[in-house]
Design a protein around this motif. Structure first.
Motif, short mmCIF file in Angstrom:
data_model
loop_
_atom_site.label_atom_id
_atom_site.label_comp_id
_atom_site.label_asym_id
_atom_site.label_seq_id
_atom_site.Cartn_x
_atom_site.Cartn_y
_atom_site.Cartn_z
N GLU A 1 -26.59 -53.94 -1.71
CA GLU A 1 -26.58 -52.59 -1.13
C GLU A 1 -25.83 -51.62 -2.04
O GLU A 1 -26.27 -50.49 -2.25
CB GLU A 1 -25.95 -52.61 0.26
CG GLU A 1 -26.78 -53.30 1.33
CD GLU A 1 -26.70 -54.83 1.25
OE1 GLU A 1 -25.68 -55.37 0.70
OE2 GLU A 1 -27.65 -55.49 1.68
N GLU A 2 -24.68 -52.05 -2.55
CA GLU A 2 -23.91 -51.20 -3.46
C GLU A 2 -24.69 -50.93 -4.74
O GLU A 2 -24.59 -49.84 -5.31
CB GLU A 2 -22.56 -51.83 -3.77
CG GLU A 2 -21.59 -51.81 -2.62
CD GLU A 2 -20.26 -52.44 -2.98
OE1 GLU A 2 -19.97 -52.61 -4.20
OE2 GLU A 2 -19.51 -52.77 -2.05
N ALA A 3 -25.46 -51.88 -5.21
CA ALA A 3 -26.27 -51.68 -6.41
C ALA A 3 -27.33 -50.61 -6.16
O ALA A 3 -27.55 -49.73 -7.00
CB ALA A 3 -26.93 -52.99 -6.83
N TYR A 4 -27.99 -50.66 -4.98
CA TYR A 4 -28.99 -49.64 -4.66
C TYR A 4 -28.35 -48.27 -4.48
O TYR A 4 -28.91 -47.26 -4.90
CB TYR A 4 -29.78 -50.05 -3.41
CG TYR A 4 -30.88 -51.03 -3.72
CD1 TYR A 4 -32.08 -50.61 -4.28
CD2 TYR A 4 -30.71 -52.39 -3.49
CE1 TYR A 4 -33.08 -51.50 -4.59
CE2 TYR A 4 -31.71 -53.30 -3.80
CZ TYR A 4 -32.90 -52.86 -4.35
OH TYR A 4 -33.89 -53.74 -4.65
N GLU A 5 -27.15 -48.22 -3.90
CA GLU A 5 -26.44 -46.95 -3.76
C GLU A 5 -26.07 -46.39 -5.13
O GLU A 5 -26.19 -45.18 -5.37
CB GLU A 5 -25.18 -47.14 -2.91
CG GLU A 5 -25.45 -47.38 -1.44
CD GLU A 5 -24.18 -47.71 -0.68
OE1 GLU A 5 -23.07 -47.56 -1.24
OE2 GLU A 5 -24.30 -48.13 0.49
#
Length: 176
Positions: free
Chosen positions: A107-111
């Motif tokens: 999720e942090e990578a997509y953000e």
């Protein structure tokens, strides 16, 4: 009495050592010659070309535009041909990319990718997954200076950003 002899012997040794050191030190002498160096190099110099008006063609004045004796043009052409052939066969080039995120959270990578797209720096960020880490990288730079300029702007939004060396794939349009 015995100590007096030892004292005299020590003084004598000291004086002898001092004299040896002083005798070894010689004042520097400067030698100078009044004759100046000269050598005639006219035989090795090429004659300067005469300035010709642009209107006069080379053929009318008898200038030979053929090959020169001892010229390196053929060897240079063969080396350049080898370099062009080697570069044409390459499918990647050494360059630089900017890594904006590295971590375990998808999720942090997509953000991070979405925030990088909002920067409007033409990075085209992509997510790479190398188990167990997600990495968000963007930008393909052939020049380190250009990469560093963009990296400074990315660093403000992503304090943990890194400028990394990378193999940049070449496409058919890049070779032309």
């Amino acid at each position: 009495m015995r100590s007096h002899r030892v004292l005299i012997k020590n003084r004598t040794l000291r004086y002898a050592l001092l004299l040896a050191v002083l005798a070894g030190c010689k004042a520097a002498s400067v030698t100078s010659t009044s004759a100046e160096y000269s050598e005639d190099l006219k035989v090795y110099r090429q004659p300067l070309p005469t300035l010709l008006p642009d209107a006069v063609p080379n053929e009318s004045i008898g200038v030979d535009n053929g090959s020169l004796e001892g010229h390196i043009a053929p060897e240079l052409d063969s080396v350049l041909t080898m370099i062009v052939d080697r570069n044409a066969s390459r499918n990647s080039w050494d360059g630089y990319t900017i890594q904006m995120y590295s971590g375990l959270s998808r999720e942090e990578a997509y953000e991070a990718r979405d925030r990088a797209e909002e920067l409007d720096l033409e990075l085209a960020p992509k997510i790479e997954y190398y188990q167990p880490n997600y990495r968000v990288k963007g930008g393909q730079f052939f020049d380190r200076l250009a990469a560093y300029r963009v990296y400074k702007e990315v660093k403000q939004a992503f304090p943990s950003a890194l400028l990394l060396p990378a193999k940049i794939p070449l496409t058919a349009s890049d070779n032309d």
